[in-house]
Motif scaffolding. Sequence first.
Motif, PDB file in Angstrom:
ATOM      1  N   THR A 203     -33.283 -77.574 -11.342  1.00  0.00           N
ATOM      2  CA  THR A 203     -33.470 -77.264  -9.915  1.00  0.00           C
ATOM      3  C   THR A 203     -32.243 -76.600  -9.305  1.00  0.00           C
ATOM      4  O   THR A 203     -32.318 -76.030  -8.219  1.00  0.00           O
ATOM      5  N   GLY A 204     -31.091 -76.719  -9.991  1.00  0.00           N
ATOM      6  CA  GLY A 204     -29.876 -76.092  -9.485  1.00  0.00           C
ATOM      7  C   GLY A 204     -29.153 -76.891  -8.426  1.00  0.00           C
ATOM      8  O   GLY A 204     -28.105 -76.462  -7.936  1.00  0.00           O
ATOM      9  N   ALA A 205     -29.681 -78.041  -8.058  1.00  0.00           N
ATOM     10  CA  ALA A 205     -29.036 -78.851  -7.024  1.00  0.00           C
ATOM     11  C   ALA A 205     -29.281 -80.320  -7.304  1.00  0.00           C
ATOM     12  O   ALA A 205     -30.337 -80.706  -7.818  1.00  0.00           O
ATOM     13  N   ALA A 206     -28.290 -81.128  -6.966  1.00  0.00           N
ATOM     14  CA  ALA A 206     -28.442 -82.575  -7.111  1.00  0.00           C
ATOM     15  C   ALA A 206     -29.554 -83.056  -6.181  1.00  0.00           C
ATOM     16  O   ALA A 206     -29.759 -82.514  -5.087  1.00  0.00           O
ATOM     17  N   ARG A 207     -30.270 -84.074  -6.610  1.00  0.00           N
ATOM     18  CA  ARG A 207     -31.403 -84.582  -5.828  1.00  0.00           C
ATOM     19  C   ARG A 207     -30.911 -85.503  -4.719  1.00  0.00           C
ATOM     20  O   ARG A 207     -30.029 -86.341  -4.915  1.00  0.00           O
ATOM     21  N   VAL A 208     -31.546 -85.350  -3.560  1.00  0.00           N
ATOM     22  CA  VAL A 208     -31.284 -86.268  -2.452  1.00  0.00           C
ATOM     23  C   VAL A 208     -32.436 -87.259  -2.298  1.00  0.00           C
ATOM     24  O   VAL A 208     -32.296 -88.282  -1.635  1.00  0.00           O
ATOM     25  N   SER A 209     -33.576 -86.932  -2.892  1.00  0.00           N
ATOM     26  CA  SER A 209     -34.697 -87.871  -2.952  1.00  0.00           C
ATOM     27  C   SER A 209     -35.151 -87.975  -4.401  1.00  0.00           C
ATOM     28  O   SER A 209     -35.022 -87.021  -5.172  1.00  0.00           O
ATOM     29  N   LEU A 210     -35.664 -89.137  -4.757  1.00  0.00           N
ATOM     30  CA  LEU A 210     -35.997 -89.379  -6.156  1.00  0.00           C
ATOM     31  C   LEU A 210     -37.220 -90.285  -6.222  1.00  0.00           C
ATOM     32  O   LEU A 210     -37.220 -91.401  -5.697  1.00  0.00           O
ATOM     33  N   ARG A 211     -38.263 -89.785  -6.894  1.00  0.00           N
ATOM     34  CA  ARG A 211     -39.488 -90.567  -7.077  1.00  0.00           C
ATOM     35  C   ARG A 211     -39.467 -91.177  -8.475  1.00  0.00           C
ATOM     36  O   ARG A 211     -39.528 -90.469  -9.476  1.00  0.00           O
ATOM     37  N   LEU A 212     -39.372 -92.489  -8.523  1.00  0.00           N
ATOM     38  CA  LEU A 212     -39.326 -93.226  -9.780  1.00  0.00           C
ATOM     39  C   LEU A 212     -40.717 -93.754 -10.112  1.00  0.00           C
ATOM     40  O   LEU A 212     -41.486 -94.101  -9.218  1.00  0.00           O
ATOM     41  N   VAL A 213     -41.003 -93.852 -11.402  1.00  0.00           N
ATOM     42  CA  VAL A 213     -42.265 -94.447 -11.835  1.00  0.00           C
ATOM     43  C   VAL A 213     -41.992 -95.318 -13.055  1.00  0.00           C
ATOM     44  O   VAL A 213     -41.111 -95.015 -13.874  1.00  0.00           O
ATOM     45  N   ASP A 350     -27.143 -84.683 -11.546  1.00  0.00           N
ATOM     46  CA  ASP A 350     -26.846 -83.614 -12.505  1.00  0.00           C
ATOM     47  C   ASP A 350     -28.138 -82.879 -12.865  1.00  0.00           C
ATOM     48  O   ASP A 350     -28.838 -83.260 -13.805  1.00  0.00           O
ATOM     49  N   PRO A 351     -28.499 -81.819 -12.139  1.00  0.00           N
ATOM     50  CA  PRO A 351     -29.767 -81.122 -12.400  1.00  0.00           C
ATOM     51  C   PRO A 351     -29.859 -80.543 -13.805  1.00  0.00           C
ATOM     52  O   PRO A 351     -30.942 -80.516 -14.397  1.00  0.00           O
ATOM     53  N   ALA A 352     -28.729 -80.097 -14.368  1.00  0.00           N
ATOM     54  CA  ALA A 352     -28.761 -79.565 -15.734  1.00  0.00           C
ATOM     55  C   ALA A 352     -29.088 -80.681 -16.727  1.00  0.00           C
ATOM     56  O   ALA A 352     -29.835 -80.475 -17.688  1.00  0.00           O
ATOM     57  N   ALA A 353     -28.547 -81.871 -16.495  1.00  0.00           N
ATOM     58  CA  ALA A 353     -28.832 -83.009 -17.377  1.00  0.00           C
ATOM     59  C   ALA A 353     -30.296 -83.432 -17.251  1.00  0.00           C
ATOM     60  O   ALA A 353     -30.919 -83.822 -18.252  1.00  0.00           O
ATOM     61  N   MET A 354     -30.844 -83.355 -16.045  1.00  0.00           N
ATOM     62  CA  MET A 354     -32.256 -83.691 -15.854  1.00  0.00           C
ATOM     63  C   MET A 354     -33.143 -82.731 -16.651  1.00  0.00           C
ATOM     64  O   MET A 354     -34.081 -83.155 -17.340  1.00  0.00           O
ATOM     65  N   ALA A 355     -32.824 -81.439 -16.606  1.00  0.00           N
ATOM     66  CA  ALA A 355     -33.601 -80.446 -17.339  1.00  0.00           C
ATOM     67  C   ALA A 355     -33.448 -80.626 -18.839  1.00  0.00           C
ATOM     68  O   ALA A 355     -34.417 -80.521 -19.604  1.00  0.00           O
ATOM     69  N   ALA A 356     -32.230 -80.922 -19.290  1.00  0.00           N
ATOM     70  CA  ALA A 356     -31.994 -81.138 -20.729  1.00  0.00           C
ATOM     71  C   ALA A 356     -32.731 -82.379 -21.216  1.00  0.00           C
ATOM     72  O   ALA A 356     -33.298 -82.393 -22.322  1.00  0.00           O
ATOM     73  N   ALA A 357     -32.743 -83.432 -20.402  1.00  0.00           N
ATOM     74  CA  ALA A 357     -33.465 -84.656 -20.773  1.00  0.00           C
ATOM     75  C   ALA A 357     -34.960 -84.398 -20.865  1.00  0.00           C
ATOM     76  O   ALA A 357     -35.639 -84.931 -21.749  1.00  0.00           O
ATOM     77  N   SER A 358     -35.477 -83.578 -19.967  1.00  0.00           N
ATOM     78  CA  SER A 358     -36.900 -83.238 -20.007  1.00  0.00           C
ATOM     79  C   SER A 358     -37.248 -82.529 -21.311  1.00  0.00           C
ATOM     80  O   SER A 358     -38.225 -82.886 -21.988  1.00  0.00           O
ATOM     81  N   ALA A 359     -36.442 -81.538 -21.686  1.00  0.00           N
ATOM     82  CA  ALA A 359     -36.710 -80.783 -22.913  1.00  0.00           C
ATOM     83  C   ALA A 359     -36.578 -81.670 -24.145  1.00  0.00           C
ATOM     84  O   ALA A 359     -37.413 -81.610 -25.067  1.00  0.00           O
ATOM     85  N   ARG A 360     -35.541 -82.502 -24.176  1.00  0.00           N
ATOM     86  CA  ARG A 360     -35.340 -83.379 -25.326  1.00  0.00           C
ATOM     87  C   ARG A 360     -36.474 -84.381 -25.456  1.00  0.00           C
ATOM     88  O   ARG A 360     -36.979 -84.641 -26.555  1.00  0.00           O
ATOM     89  N   ASN A 361     -36.880 -84.980 -24.340  1.00  0.00           N
ATOM     90  CA  ASN A 361     -37.933 -85.991 -24.390  1.00  0.00           C
ATOM     91  C   ASN A 361     -39.262 -85.405 -24.849  1.00  0.00           C
ATOM     92  O   ASN A 361     -39.988 -86.024 -25.641  1.00  0.00           O
ATOM     93  N   LEU A 362     -39.575 -84.212 -24.368  1.00  0.00           N
ATOM     94  CA  LEU A 362     -40.823 -83.575 -24.768  1.00  0.00           C
ATOM     95  C   LEU A 362     -40.812 -83.286 -26.268  1.00  0.00           C
ATOM     96  O   LEU A 362     -41.807 -83.537 -26.970  1.00  0.00           O
ATOM     97  N   ALA A 363     -39.688 -82.790 -26.782  1.00  0.00           N
ATOM     98  CA  ALA A 363     -39.591 -82.499 -28.216  1.00  0.00           C
ATOM     99  C   ALA A 363     -39.655 -83.783 -29.042  1.00  0.00           C
ATOM    100  O   ALA A 363     -40.320 -83.830 -30.086  1.00  0.00           O
TER     101      ALA A 363
END
Length: 401
Positions: A203-213, A350-363
């Motif tokens: 997303t390029g920006a740190a999150r100010v809101s976060l929806r957890l499940v 850390d938006p880059a870490a969030m994106a990296a975690a998404s890719a790693r988890n999917l793989a």
Amino acid sequence: MRIVVSTEQRYSRTPDGRVWSSTGAANAFWQRYRAVFEEVRVLARCAEVPGRPVDAQRVDGDGVEVHPLPQYLGPVQYLRRLPRLRRALRTAIEPGDAVLLRVPSAIATLLLRGLRGPFGLEVVGDPYDVFAPGASRHPLRRPLRWWFTRRLRAQCRAASAVSYVTERALQSRYPAAPGAVTAAYSSIQLDEDAFADRPRKDTGAARVSLRLVTVGSLEQPYKGVDTLIEALPLLVDAGLEASLVHVGDGRCRADLERLVRERRLGGRVCFAGAVPPGAPVRLFLDDADLFVLPSRTEGLPRALIEAMARGLPAVATNVGGVPELLGGARLVPPGDPVALACAISALAADPAAMAAASARNLARARNYSAETLARRRAGFYRALRVRTAPDRVEEVVSGAD
């Protein structure tokens, strides 16, 4: 050849003899054994009901037969119905059947007392963790933990073939005997619809809101949802507009709702209740930013793998087989709301870490696709067919009526 499989699953049986499931392990689940065996006989508790339960799925049919055992819940009812249970188990196995027991299981333990001939096991849980402090409120927690753990170790040493839902965790605590056939595969089976088309973007920006499940049964406290609720105020104090949806239901829900009120989190926590598996659960996963598994005990958690398959970043506790799925900063100790809040807030910042975690988890979740696991299971079942089919079965369950 027929395979006889025991399970702790509880079913319902209607007057016409049909068997139904409201909680999973329906007919499609048992068809996996028919990749190698012509017939499947399932040994399971069945409650007699007047009609098909709402939203229930058929269990028996198309080569799958259910051998009904008396319904019971808890040790007291087990002891009261033990004579009936023994009688039902005496007719469960016939000469020429292969035997596979899903453990840990009181039913499997009783069955093994008088079983003659080799058998196989599918180790799907860890009683040492299930009855750990904080994971269970049972008054007999300590003796049950000792007894089930000891029995499972002995059963694995006696089996001719043993499969585990983990790659390392359960194998180290419950090793098979030298020379036994072993395999590692999960009971989870994800079809192609279970996987997201692509990872989530940076997303390029740190999150100010976060929806957890989070997803899981609330029958026992071992899912650790109370720890996650305790972590929410810490996230808010750190500047995150955090909210939580829990999918699942059970006896502990009232206590958790009380905790939410005590922590003044009523607008931030939603209990969605029981949701049918598959697409309905995926709607909740797709609507969230982060999956959290705060369990005090796990084998290899299906809910986490399903979330990873949606490309959802995740934080979880370092229990059972979870470290085989996640690693590093995404793991925290169980029962520690401070550590859990720190891991969640660090990832959200850390938006880059969030994106990296998404890719790693999917793989990583691709290792649990239906096609991949079907190959592993079929290989184990073929070996089981050769190694465990007994020439004869004497008395199946010892003990007098």
